[in-house]
Design a protein around this motif. Structure first.
Motif, mmCIF file in Angstrom:
data_model
loop_
_atom_site.group_PDB
_atom_site.id
_atom_site.type_symbol
_atom_site.label_atom_id
_atom_site.label_comp_id
_atom_site.label_asym_id
_atom_site.label_seq_id
_atom_site.Cartn_x
_atom_site.Cartn_y
_atom_site.Cartn_z
ATOM 1 N N UNK A 20 7.811 -8.122 2.693
ATOM 2 C CA UNK A 20 7.978 -8.822 3.975
ATOM 3 C C UNK A 20 8.641 -7.975 5.060
ATOM 4 N N UNK A 21 9.609 -7.130 4.694
ATOM 5 C CA UNK A 21 10.264 -6.266 5.676
ATOM 6 C C UNK A 21 9.468 -4.995 5.936
ATOM 7 N N UNK A 64 5.365 -0.715 8.723
ATOM 8 C CA UNK A 64 4.195 0.146 8.518
ATOM 9 C C UNK A 64 3.155 -0.099 9.610
ATOM 10 N N UNK A 65 2.957 -1.353 9.972
ATOM 11 C CA UNK A 65 1.996 -1.670 11.031
ATOM 12 C C UNK A 65 2.415 -1.042 12.361
ATOM 13 N N UNK A 66 3.724 -0.939 12.570
ATOM 14 C CA UNK A 66 4.224 -0.358 13.820
ATOM 15 C C UNK A 66 4.040 1.153 13.851
ATOM 16 N N UNK A 67 4.369 1.830 12.752
ATOM 17 C CA UNK A 67 4.297 3.298 12.744
ATOM 18 C C UNK A 67 2.910 3.809 12.397
ATOM 19 N N UNK A 68 2.087 2.960 11.750
ATOM 20 C CA UNK A 68 0.738 3.360 11.352
ATOM 21 C C UNK A 68 -0.262 2.280 11.803
ATOM 22 N N UNK A 69 -0.474 2.143 13.097
ATOM 23 C CA UNK A 69 -1.297 1.043 13.614
ATOM 24 C C UNK A 69 -2.760 1.085 13.185
ATOM 25 N N UNK A 70 -3.258 2.261 12.817
ATOM 26 C CA UNK A 70 -4.670 2.386 12.428
ATOM 27 C C UNK A 70 -4.884 2.269 10.917
ATOM 28 N N UNK A 71 -3.809 2.007 10.209
ATOM 29 C CA UNK A 71 -3.891 1.917 8.752
ATOM 30 C C UNK A 71 -4.236 0.497 8.324
ATOM 31 N N UNK A 73 20.275 -6.891 -6.448
ATOM 32 C CA UNK A 73 20.877 -7.162 -5.142
ATOM 33 C C UNK A 73 19.835 -7.444 -4.073
ATOM 34 N N UNK A 74 18.685 -6.785 -4.164
ATOM 35 C CA UNK A 74 17.642 -6.957 -3.157
ATOM 36 C C UNK A 74 17.126 -8.392 -3.107
ATOM 37 N N UNK A 75 17.310 -9.143 -4.202
ATOM 38 C CA UNK A 75 16.783 -10.512 -4.284
ATOM 39 C C UNK A 75 17.817 -11.575 -3.914
ATOM 40 N N UNK A 76 19.004 -11.161 -3.518
ATOM 41 C CA UNK A 76 20.073 -12.121 -3.253
ATOM 42 C C UNK A 76 20.085 -12.546 -1.787
ATOM 43 N N UNK A 77 20.162 -13.855 -1.578
ATOM 44 C CA UNK A 77 20.252 -14.414 -0.229
ATOM 45 C C UNK A 77 21.716 -14.731 0.078
ATOM 46 N N UNK A 99 13.988 6.245 4.380
ATOM 47 C CA UNK A 99 15.139 7.136 4.545
ATOM 48 C C UNK A 99 15.910 6.858 5.829
ATOM 49 N N UNK A 100 15.307 6.119 6.755
ATOM 50 C CA UNK A 100 16.018 5.757 7.988
ATOM 51 C C UNK A 100 17.137 4.770 7.724
ATOM 52 N N UNK A 101 16.933 3.902 6.723
ATOM 53 C CA UNK A 101 17.893 2.815 6.461
ATOM 54 C C UNK A 101 19.149 3.324 5.753
#
Length: 290
Positions: free
Chosen positions: A107-108, A113-120, A242-246, A288-290
């Motif tokens: 979801x994130x 990906x759509x923003x950085x790779x619009x033609x993908x 941890x990735x699944x915790x709200x 790697x940006x995060x």
């Protein structure tokens, strides 16, 4: 023999039905049947055993189907190479992830990906780890998020991040007295785990074996969200990545482990021979940006 005939033949092999195969291939049933019959005549062998109720592969047909799949994968690879030569950041990209990761990563990731790779053209696949590895080998997907390390000479990987486990318990559980918890404290408890085939189950079992923690044998969840609901229902306790915790979640408590905490390493995995390395590099840099 041509590529189209092999596609017709494999459609029947997969579906076991001429009508359904013709519909999938967008041709009439007589056309599809005629082309497969022509293929059999060219080869001089019976590929399909036909009855009034079903169609099945002959012994020779099974061998031809295996070879045909390989040929069509290579045809796809040729097309991908040509497509990438025109625009390495365009075309189809099939990205996989295992179920206890995909729900919380895709979801994130997809909007980025759509923003950085619009033609993908991004195609997402959710499967268990063993299936994803098999699809990578067969060329059915381009890359996959998997738990590392992965020992496979045909594949390469890049570690992206580490996902710590927390202990999930009902709000009224005696362990909620702890702000952090040592894994050895759980020796007298049994954990709820996922069913066979989930890599998260294997990761949890590794921790359990080291610290002498038992498994609750009467209950096994089919997915992580089911496991969460079982904890909320008071059925037991479990590890939760941890990735699944709200943060705003109610009806459940998450207790961090004392360091070194149990965790899993998540990476992106792809074939050494891929023609999609430019896209893969973009996805890695985004993480790697995060």
């Amino acid at each position: 023999m041509n590529i189209r005939d092999l596609q017709y033949f494999l459609a029947v092999a997969d579906l076991g039905h001429f009508g359904q195969a013709a519909e999938q291939c967008c041709v009439s049933q007589p056309t599809l049947s005629g082309q497969i019959k022509k293929l059999e005549e060219q080869l001089g062998v019976l590929l399909l055993e036909r009855t009034n109720r079903r169609v099945m592969l002959s012994e020779v047909g099974q061998q031809v189907a295996q070879a045909a799949r390989h040929i069509l994968r290579e045809v796809d690879r040729i097309n991908e190479i040509a497509e990438s030569a025109h625009d390495p950041l365009a075309g189809k990209f099939r990205l996989g992830a295992f179920p206890t990761l995909s729900t919380y990563t895709f979801p994130d990731l997809v909007p980025k990906i759509k923003e950085i790779l619009p033609n993908l053209r991004l195609i997402l696949i959710e499967e268990k780890t063993a299936t994803l590895i098999d699809k990578l080998h067969k060329g059915e997907i381009d890359a996959a998020f998997l738990a590392l390390p992965l020992q496979d000479n045909f594949l390469v990987s890049e570690k992206l991040y580490e996902d710590e486990f927390l202990l999930a318990v009902p709000p009224d559980h005696e362990l909620t007295q702890f702000k952090t918890i040592d894994q050895n404290t759980l020796k007298s408890y049994r954990l709820l785990l996922l069913e066979e085939g989930h890599c998260l189950r294997d990761q949890a079992l590794d921790v359990c074996s080291v610290h002498g923690i038992g498994e609750e044998m009467d209950f096994k969840a089919t997915g992580l969200e089911t496991l969460r609901q079982m904890v909320k229902a008071g059925t037991g306790i479990t590890f939760m990545p941890k990735i699944a915790i709200n943060e705003d979640e109610t009806g459940i408590c998450y207790i961090p482990f004392t360091q070194p905490a149990p965790k899993r390493s998540i990476g992106l995995v792809w074939r050494k021979t891929t023609a999609k390395k430019a896209v893969i590099d973009k996805i890695i840099r985004e993480f790697q940006k995060d």
